[in-house]
Design a protein around this motif. Structure first.
Motif, PDB file in Angstrom:
ATOM      1  N   ALA A  60       0.830  -1.205   0.000  1.00  0.00           N
ATOM      2  CA  ALA A  60       0.000   0.000   0.000  1.00  0.00           C
ATOM      3  C   ALA A  60       0.864   1.255   0.000  1.00  0.00           C
ATOM      4  CB  ALA A  60      -0.941  -0.009   1.204  1.00  0.00           C
ATOM      5  N   LEU A  61       1.977   1.223   0.732  1.00  0.00           N
ATOM      6  CA  LEU A  61       2.875   2.370   0.739  1.00  0.00           C
ATOM      7  C   LEU A  61       3.525   2.571  -0.623  1.00  0.00           C
ATOM      8  CD1 LEU A  61       4.611   1.922   4.228  1.00  0.00           C
ATOM      9  CD2 LEU A  61       2.993   3.709   3.565  1.00  0.00           C
ATOM     10  N   PHE A  62       3.918   1.485  -1.259  1.00  0.00           N
ATOM     11  CA  PHE A  62       4.503   1.593  -2.594  1.00  0.00           C
ATOM     12  C   PHE A  62       3.480   2.130  -3.588  1.00  0.00           C
ATOM     13  CE2 PHE A  62       5.475  -0.177  -6.796  1.00  0.00           C
ATOM     14  CZ  PHE A  62       6.783   0.269  -6.961  1.00  0.00           C
ATOM     15  N   ASN A  63       2.224   1.733  -3.407  1.00  0.00           N
ATOM     16  CA  ASN A  63       1.150   2.209  -4.279  1.00  0.00           C
ATOM     17  C   ASN A  63       0.713   3.635  -3.948  1.00  0.00           C
ATOM     18  OD1 ASN A  63      -0.846   1.532  -6.403  1.00  0.00           O
ATOM     19  ND2 ASN A  63      -2.346   1.770  -4.747  1.00  0.00           N
ATOM     20  N   ARG A  64       1.111   4.119  -2.763  1.00  0.00           N
ATOM     21  CA  ARG A  64       0.750   5.443  -2.266  1.00  0.00           C
ATOM     22  C   ARG A  64      -0.749   5.597  -2.007  1.00  0.00           C
ATOM     23  NH1 ARG A  64       4.529   9.555  -5.927  1.00  0.00           N
ATOM     24  NH2 ARG A  64       6.524   8.529  -5.455  1.00  0.00           N
ATOM     25  N   PHE A  65      -1.407   4.485  -1.865  1.00  0.00           N
ATOM     26  CA  PHE A  65      -2.839   4.482  -1.538  1.00  0.00           C
ATOM     27  C   PHE A  65      -3.255   3.033  -1.317  1.00  0.00           C
ATOM     28  CE2 PHE A  65      -7.444   5.029  -2.236  1.00  0.00           C
ATOM     29  CZ  PHE A  65      -7.655   6.178  -1.484  1.00  0.00           C
ATOM     30  N   PRO A  66      -4.236   2.772  -0.447  1.00  0.00           N
ATOM     31  CA  PRO A  66      -4.727   1.399  -0.302  1.00  0.00           C
ATOM     32  C   PRO A  66      -5.186   0.831  -1.638  1.00  0.00           C
ATOM     33  CG  PRO A  66      -5.586   2.783   1.458  1.00  0.00           C
ATOM     34  CD  PRO A  66      -4.893   3.698   0.496  1.00  0.00           C
ATOM     35  N   LEU A  67      -4.910  -0.444  -1.849  1.00  0.00           N
ATOM     36  CA  LEU A  67      -5.298  -1.086  -3.096  1.00  0.00           C
ATOM     37  C   LEU A  67      -6.817  -1.210  -3.167  1.00  0.00           C
ATOM     38  CD1 LEU A  67      -2.654  -3.962  -3.140  1.00  0.00           C
ATOM     39  CD2 LEU A  67      -2.474  -1.674  -4.133  1.00  0.00           C
ATOM     40  N   THR A  68      -7.357  -1.085  -4.341  1.00  0.00           N
ATOM     41  CA  THR A  68      -8.814  -1.176  -4.523  1.00  0.00           C
ATOM     42  C   THR A  68      -9.139  -2.193  -5.608  1.00  0.00           C
ATOM     43  OG1 THR A  68      -8.802   0.648  -6.119  1.00  0.00           O
ATOM     44  CG2 THR A  68      -9.209   1.200  -3.805  1.00  0.00           C
ATOM     45  N   TYR A  69     -10.372  -2.661  -5.554  1.00  0.00           N
ATOM     46  CA  TYR A  69     -10.902  -3.601  -6.525  1.00  0.00           C
ATOM     47  C   TYR A  69     -12.270  -3.082  -6.934  1.00  0.00           C
ATOM     48  CZ  TYR A  69     -12.264  -8.138  -8.528  1.00  0.00           C
ATOM     49  OH  TYR A  69     -12.683  -9.132  -9.366  1.00  0.00           O
ATOM     50  N   PHE A  70     -12.884  -3.755  -7.884  1.00  0.00           N
ATOM     51  CA  PHE A  70     -14.192  -3.305  -8.375  1.00  0.00           C
ATOM     52  C   PHE A  70     -15.205  -3.186  -7.241  1.00  0.00           C
ATOM     53  CE2 PHE A  70     -18.443  -4.273 -10.070  1.00  0.00           C
ATOM     54  CZ  PHE A  70     -18.571  -3.246 -10.989  1.00  0.00           C
ATOM     55  N   ASP A  71     -15.187  -4.133  -6.303  1.00  0.00           N
ATOM     56  CA  ASP A  71     -16.163  -4.135  -5.201  1.00  0.00           C
ATOM     57  C   ASP A  71     -15.821  -3.133  -4.102  1.00  0.00           C
ATOM     58  OD1 ASP A  71     -17.530  -6.104  -6.506  1.00  0.00           O
ATOM     59  OD2 ASP A  71     -16.701  -7.750  -5.317  1.00  0.00           O
ATOM     60  N   SER A  72     -14.603  -2.628  -4.081  1.00  0.00           N
ATOM     61  CA  SER A  72     -14.184  -1.731  -2.988  1.00  0.00           C
ATOM     62  C   SER A  72     -15.073  -0.495  -2.904  1.00  0.00           C
ATOM     63  CB  SER A  72     -12.728  -1.306  -3.189  1.00  0.00           C
ATOM     64  OG  SER A  72     -11.867  -2.425  -3.215  1.00  0.00           O
ATOM     65  N   GLY A  73     -15.461   0.029  -4.050  1.00  0.00           N
ATOM     66  CA  GLY A  73     -16.298   1.227  -4.056  1.00  0.00           C
ATOM     67  C   GLY A  73     -17.619   1.008  -3.342  1.00  0.00           C
ATOM     68  N   ARG A  74     -18.213  -0.170  -3.549  1.00  0.00           N
ATOM     69  CA  ARG A  74     -19.489  -0.454  -2.897  1.00  0.00           C
ATOM     70  C   ARG A  74     -19.325  -0.558  -1.382  1.00  0.00           C
ATOM     71  NH1 ARG A  74     -24.964   0.039  -3.656  1.00  0.00           N
ATOM     72  NH2 ARG A  74     -25.826  -0.848  -1.770  1.00  0.00           N
ATOM     73  N   TYR A  75     -18.273  -1.236  -0.945  1.00  0.00           N
ATOM     74  CA  TYR A  75     -18.022  -1.338   0.497  1.00  0.00           C
ATOM     75  C   TYR A  75     -17.816   0.043   1.112  1.00  0.00           C
ATOM     76  CZ  TYR A  75     -17.393  -6.420   0.093  1.00  0.00           C
ATOM     77  OH  TYR A  75     -17.582  -7.761  -0.114  1.00  0.00           O
ATOM     78  N   PRO A 123      -4.968  -0.198   5.898  1.00  0.00           N
ATOM     79  CA  PRO A 123      -3.988  -1.295   5.753  1.00  0.00           C
ATOM     80  C   PRO A 123      -3.253  -1.614   7.052  1.00  0.00           C
ATOM     81  CG  PRO A 123      -3.837   0.209   3.891  1.00  0.00           C
ATOM     82  CD  PRO A 123      -4.735   0.861   4.893  1.00  0.00           C
ATOM     83  N   LEU A 124      -2.951  -0.590   7.846  1.00  0.00           N
ATOM     84  CA  LEU A 124      -2.281  -0.841   9.121  1.00  0.00           C
ATOM     85  C   LEU A 124      -3.185  -1.618  10.066  1.00  0.00           C
ATOM     86  CD1 LEU A 124       0.005  -0.435  11.169  1.00  0.00           C
ATOM     87  CD2 LEU A 124      -1.021   1.784  11.744  1.00  0.00           C
ATOM     88  N   VAL A 125      -4.458  -1.218  10.162  1.00  0.00           N
ATOM     89  CA  VAL A 125      -5.390  -1.905  11.058  1.00  0.00           C
ATOM     90  C   VAL A 125      -5.586  -3.356  10.629  1.00  0.00           C
ATOM     91  CG1 VAL A 125      -7.780  -1.963  11.871  1.00  0.00           C
ATOM     92  CG2 VAL A 125      -6.563   0.216  11.720  1.00  0.00           C
ATOM     93  N   GLN A 126      -5.741  -3.595   9.339  1.00  0.00           N
ATOM     94  CA  GLN A 126      -5.903  -4.969   8.861  1.00  0.00           C
ATOM     95  C   GLN A 126      -4.632  -5.778   9.116  1.00  0.00           C
ATOM     96  OE1 GLN A 126      -9.334  -4.379   5.425  1.00  0.00           O
ATOM     97  NE2 GLN A 126      -7.225  -4.591   4.733  1.00  0.00           N
ATOM     98  N   GLY A 127      -3.475  -5.147   8.973  1.00  0.00           N
ATOM     99  CA  GLY A 127      -2.228  -5.840   9.289  1.00  0.00           C
ATOM    100  C   GLY A 127      -2.118  -6.177  10.759  1.00  0.00           C
ATOM    101  N   TRP A 165      -0.515  -7.800  -0.072  1.00  0.00           N
ATOM    102  CA  TRP A 165      -1.473  -7.477  -1.131  1.00  0.00           C
ATOM    103  C   TRP A 165      -2.900  -7.567  -0.614  1.00  0.00           C
ATOM    104  CZ3 TRP A 165       0.080  -5.748  -5.876  1.00  0.00           C
ATOM    105  CH2 TRP A 165       1.439  -5.895  -6.186  1.00  0.00           C
ATOM    106  N   PHE A 166      -3.134  -8.460   0.336  1.00  0.00           N
ATOM    107  CA  PHE A 166      -4.485  -8.615   0.876  1.00  0.00           C
ATOM    108  C   PHE A 166      -4.750  -7.619   2.001  1.00  0.00           C
ATOM    109  CE2 PHE A 166      -4.088 -12.704  -1.256  1.00  0.00           C
ATOM    110  CZ  PHE A 166      -5.346 -12.846  -1.814  1.00  0.00           C
ATOM    111  N   THR A 167      -3.795  -7.421   2.913  1.00  0.00           N
ATOM    112  CA  THR A 167      -4.015  -6.472   4.002  1.00  0.00           C
ATOM    113  C   THR A 167      -4.022  -5.035   3.493  1.00  0.00           C
ATOM    114  OG1 THR A 167      -1.640  -6.425   4.487  1.00  0.00           O
ATOM    115  CG2 THR A 167      -2.997  -7.980   5.736  1.00  0.00           C
ATOM    116  N   GLY A 168      -3.385  -4.789   2.357  1.00  0.00           N
ATOM    117  CA  GLY A 168      -3.364  -3.440   1.811  1.00  0.00           C
ATOM    118  C   GLY A 168      -4.530  -3.121   0.910  1.00  0.00           C
ATOM    119  N   GLN A 169      -5.467  -4.058   0.781  1.00  0.00           N
ATOM    120  CA  GLN A 169      -6.587  -3.890  -0.144  1.00  0.00           C
ATOM    121  C   GLN A 169      -7.881  -3.614   0.605  1.00  0.00           C
ATOM    122  OE1 GLN A 169      -7.536  -7.411  -2.468  1.00  0.00           O
ATOM    123  NE2 GLN A 169      -7.846  -6.179  -4.296  1.00  0.00           N
TER     124      GLN A 169
END
Length: 245
Positions: A60-75, A123-127, A165-169
């Motif tokens: 997530a830090l390398f991406n400079r933002f939490p990773l997102t997927y198509f369903d992320s917007g709905r959540y 991402p930190l909380v999920q980690g 990849w999962f905790t940062g998403q």
């Protein structure tokens, strides 16, 4: 005087019963000492879990933002509605039930993070949740790691597995590994954990089961297999209440 304690002293040919009085502040000091030890253990646990959770944020830090997927917007849309005490917008399509398709339970977890600034903390909380679960599983397996060894373990997981990849998403998929480990904790916890840890593990397991449709059948299969393996490896019967906590 404090509460008397009976002491039996043996002498040749007879036993002498003595009464020993505890000092007035002795029990209070013992209670305070136990509380200090508990606070010390919890502080050490925080110093152990927070850095381990931070290690999993590397993607997530390398991406400079939490990773997102198509369903992320709905959540996040549902979480934003909950944060503003509003009803989430209805689902459209083949699965309108909010408890079936993109379950709202994960959106409840996202509610404190449904803002541009706080979303970075997710991402930190999920980690940290992953680190907490791994710590419980290691203790139930009688594996003792120092804080340095625990952090090295998470550095290896971050470098060699898909964990970051999962905790940062912004997705509930990271709960899948937690459900597996928490079933192990529920089955193999033979009084190794404190009461608050059992309650936290039970709440986390319930949230994980409610966050993804595949987790409930996975849980049933793991409990069935785990009960058989536990019966073969440990002769002590398992109290059924542990499966609920």
């Amino acid at each position: 005087h404090g509460a008397p304690r009976r002491v039996v002293a043996a002498r040749p040919g007879r036993a002498v019963c003595l009464t020993k009085h505890t000092r007035p502040g002795e029990s209070a000091r013992a209670h305070a000492s136990a509380e200090e030890r508990n606070l010390g253990r919890r502080a050490a646990l925080i110093r152990r879990l927070v850095p381990a959770g931070a290690v999993t944020c590397v993607v997530a830090l390398f991406n400079r933002f939490p990773l997102t997927y198509f369903d992320s917007g709905r959540y996040l849309t549902n979480a934003y509605a909950f944060a503003h005490l509003a009803a989430p917008p209805p689902n459209h399509g083949a699965f309108p039930n909010p408890f079936f398709y993109r379950p709202i339970s994960y959106s409840l977890l996202l509610t404190p993070f449904a803002f541009p600034v706080t979303l970075w903390i997710l991402p930190l909380v999920q980690g940290i949740l992953v680190a907490f679960t791994v710590d419980l599983a290691l203790r139930c397996a009688d594996v003792s790691l120092s804080t340095a060894e625990f952090l090295l373990l998470f550095a290896a997981l971050a470098a060699g597995t898909s964990l970051p990849w999962f905790t940062g998403q912004v997705m509930p998929d990271f709960f899948t590994s937690l459900v597996i480990l928490l079933v192990f904790v529920a089955l193999w916890d033979t009084d190794k954990l404190e009461r608050w840890e059992r309650l936290a593990a039970g709440g986390l397991l319930a949230l994980g089961l409610a966050s993804h449709l595949s987790h409930l059948p996975l849980y049933v299969a793991l409990v069935g297999a785990g009960l058989v393996l536990r019966r073969l490896s440990l002769p002590v019967p398992l109290p059924l209440r542990t499966l609920a906590t």
